[in-house]
Design an enzyme around this catalytic site. Structure first.
Site, PDB file in Angstrom:
ATOM      1  CG  ASP A 203      -1.909   0.922   1.375  1.00  0.00           C
ATOM      2  OD1 ASP A 203      -2.772   1.177   0.536  1.00  0.00           O
ATOM      3  OD2 ASP A 203      -1.745   1.827   2.243  1.00  0.00           O
ATOM      4  CD  GLU A 270      -2.052   2.521  -3.478  1.00  0.00           C
ATOM      5  OE1 GLU A 270      -3.298   3.032  -3.782  1.00  0.00           O
ATOM      6  OE2 GLU A 270      -1.488   2.631  -2.635  1.00  0.00           O
TER       7      GLU A 270
HETATM    8  C1  GLC Z   1      -4.317   3.177  -0.775  1.00  0.00           C
HETATM    9  C2  GLC Z   1      -5.516   2.068  -0.432  1.00  0.00           C
HETATM   10  C3  GLC Z   1      -6.564   3.205  -0.108  1.00  0.00           C
HETATM   11  C4  GLC Z   1      -6.373   3.664   1.241  1.00  0.00           C
HETATM   12  C5  GLC Z   1      -4.958   4.619   1.211  1.00  0.00           C
HETATM   13  C6  GLC Z   1      -4.614   4.491   2.709  1.00  0.00           C
HETATM   14  O1  GLC Z   1      -4.194   4.092  -1.560  1.00  0.00           O
HETATM   15  O2  GLC Z   1      -5.638   1.609  -1.651  1.00  0.00           O
HETATM   16  O3  GLC Z   1      -7.643   2.485  -0.172  1.00  0.00           O
HETATM   17  O4  GLC Z   1      -7.293   4.522   1.670  1.00  0.00           O
HETATM   18  O5  GLC Z   1      -3.938   3.685   0.501  1.00  0.00           O
HETATM   19  O6  GLC Z   1      -4.072   3.541   3.522  1.00  0.00           O
END
Ligand code: GLC
Length: 525
Positions: A203, A270
């Site tokens: 994440d 991500e």
């Molecule tokens: C990432 C997740 C998202 C979340 C954020 C904070 O972008 O995909 O859903 O709100 O991180 O953890």
């Protein structure tokens, strides 16, 4: 160096399970692990190789599980540790691997580390987080803003200092310069990999480390500000040179990569970085095994370009990117592109080197669900009071069959509204119709397995007519018409169409309609 290139994940088809909304096994209105286990036959039938399951750990759910209060346990809403073991055993028995979500830029403010750290300035857990003096009692340490709106600092009167949070105040950021934090996270990773998890989706992989000078982020000149409404508007006003994307990230990614390689596990990051050259640089630096390329989610295509041009540029940078058009944070692909064009883009990406990810419901061509204002749960909206970037629309329950509860739950209500789905949106109805989006996706995933050139042969882009993006791998050609008019794709030799996104019975090559994609092979004798 102890790193693995192109392991089992290279060319896999992944599928994101947004756990709260996938399938409810115990009738409480929340999707859960038993519900997911009950759908493994479906996922095997569809032809996916890899599941990414969103956070299942203990959480007060201020951000739907992306705020973790105990990394070593499963939230009771989702099931038990035993359910995870069952999931892994049953998925592996079907040849499907499973990765979890590693959310370690921040914890929940209910995590014991944070609870301890806020007790006193000299608590041993104080330096797990970023506690600082304000510039004055009512002024935070610097000008950083949170991704979800408002300042990135919250004052805690108990100790008279501020703590940093790049998301909500309930998600305090860990201090990654503290080696104890890195060791704790390594222990968490090992715990889950020892349970049999096949890796992690990392994440916000480009957040984590901060510039410890804590300098103000410069404001962008007005003409460089991305105009976007709601709580995220402030975030886009700054050049984030001190809060994210720091050089120290590289060491964190490298260390995780070595650890994962010992387990033959897969790490995919991500980031919201859409410049493929930057992602390629992370990859080349022995970073994670792959990073999501969000060009088909976030980038506005410039005039004269097509999504095909974006993909060509991405492939030119690296062959280890992961392809996706949607996830639980963005409007659904079929709402942005239309279901036919989204399928054409999926077809284009399925033959590209790298891992392809579908988001649950993409295979049904689902558009955004309807979520009335009074039922919105997304903290991004609750903090900003504006629906322009409402993530709930992509999070409404998976429609399994027509009727009350959509086959998602037996409860009268789910944690989020059902989204206003029609019978034709459901798995049950689409499964009976060989012309449905579901069957089109299934055929595509199966074809990928049966045409080895699609995965193994060298990729060469074809000089195709205006609007058409096409490439060749060995005897196989993939072509998509992303332009507005019908085009003619004439290739030397004799060809047979194996797959058309618009016509399951087509076998003759030649024309490609707008939003159509084809996979064809050449006769060799
Ligand atoms: C990432 C997740 C998202 C979340 C954020 C904070 O972008 O995909 O859903 O709100 O991180 O953890």
């Amino acid at each position: 160096m102890n790193t693995v290139q192109g392991g089992w994940w290279a060319n896999a088809v992944g599928y994101e399970v947004y756990l709260p909304s996938f399938c409810d096994g115990n009738g409480d209105g929340w999707g859960d692990l038993p519900g997911l286990i009950g759908k493994l036959d479906y996922l095997e039938w569809l032809g996916v190789d890899l599941l990414w399951v969103t956070p299942f750990y203990v959480s007060p759910m201020h951000d739907n599980g992306y705020d973790i209060a105990d990394y070593y346990n499963v939230d009771a809403r989702f099931g038990t540790l035993d359910d995870i073991k069952q999931l892994l055993t049953q998925a592996h028995a079907r040849g499907i691997r499973v990765i979890g979500d590693l959310v370690v830029n921040h914890t929940s403010d209910e995590h014991p580390w944070f609870q301890m750290s806020r007790i006193s300035r000299n608590n041993p857990y104080r330096d797990y987080y970023l506690w600082r003096h304000g510039q004055a009692d009512d002024r935070p340490p610097n000008n950083w803003v949170a991704t979800f709106g408002g300042p990135a600092w919250t004052y805690d009167p108990a100790t008279g200092e501020w703590y940093a949070h790049l998301f909500t105040p309930q998600q305090p950021d860990l201090d990654w310069s503290n080696p104890k934090v890195a060791d704790e996270v390594e222990a968490i990773m090992r715990f889950w990999l020892d349970q049999g998890l096949d890796g992690f989706r990392v994440d916000t992989a480009h957040y984590l480390a901060k510039d410890l000078s804590l300098s103000d982020n410069p404001r962008l000149p007005d003409d460089r500000v991305r105009v976007i409404g709601g709580a995220v508007a402030d975030w886009y006003k700054y050049d984030h040179r001190h809060d994210i994307g720091q050089p120290a990230l590289r060491d964190i990614h490298r260390r995780w990569r070595m650890l994962a390689d010992d387990y033959n596990a897969f790490l995919i990051g991500e980031t919201h970085i859409v410049d493929p050259a930057v992602l390629a640089d992370y990859l080349a630096d022995n970073g994670l095994h792959s990073y999501f390329y969000f060009g088909l989610i976030q980038s506005e295509v410039e005039s004269g370009q097509t999504e095909g041009d974006l993909l060509r540029a991405a492939i030119a940078s690296s062959s280890n990117l992961s392809w996706t058009q949607s996830n639980h944070d963005w409007a659904r692909a079929a709402s942005r592109y239309g279901a036919e064009r989204a399928l054409a883009l999926t077809t284009l990406t399925i033959g590209l080197p790298g891992t392809l990810f579908l988001y649950q419901g993409d295979e049904l061509g689902l558009v955004n669900g309807t979520v009335p204002a009074e039922h919105v749960q997304d903290p991004l909206v609750l903090r900003g009071g504006n629906y322009q970037h409402n993530r709930d629309v992509s999070r409404t329950p998976m429609p399994w069959r027509p009727g009350p509860g959509l086959g998602f739950t037996t409860a009268p209500h789910a944690w989020l509204p059902f989204g206003g789905r029609d019978p034709v949106d459901t798995v049950a109805v689409q499964a009976k119709n060989s012309h449905s989006m579901l069957h089109a996706h299934r055929r595509l995933l199966r074809l990928r397995r049966s045409l080895p050139d699609l995965r193994g042969a060298t990729l060469v882009w074809i000089d195709a007519p205006e609007g058409v993006t096409a490439y060749r791998r060995g005897n196989t050609v993939v072509a998509a018409n992303l332009g507005p008019t019908t085009a003619q794709l004439n290739l030397p030799g004799s060809w047979r169409v194996h797959y058309s996104t618009l016509d399951p019975d087509r076998s003759v090559p030649g024309t490609i309609a707008p939003h159509e994609a084809l996979i064809q092979t050449q006769f060799t004798s």
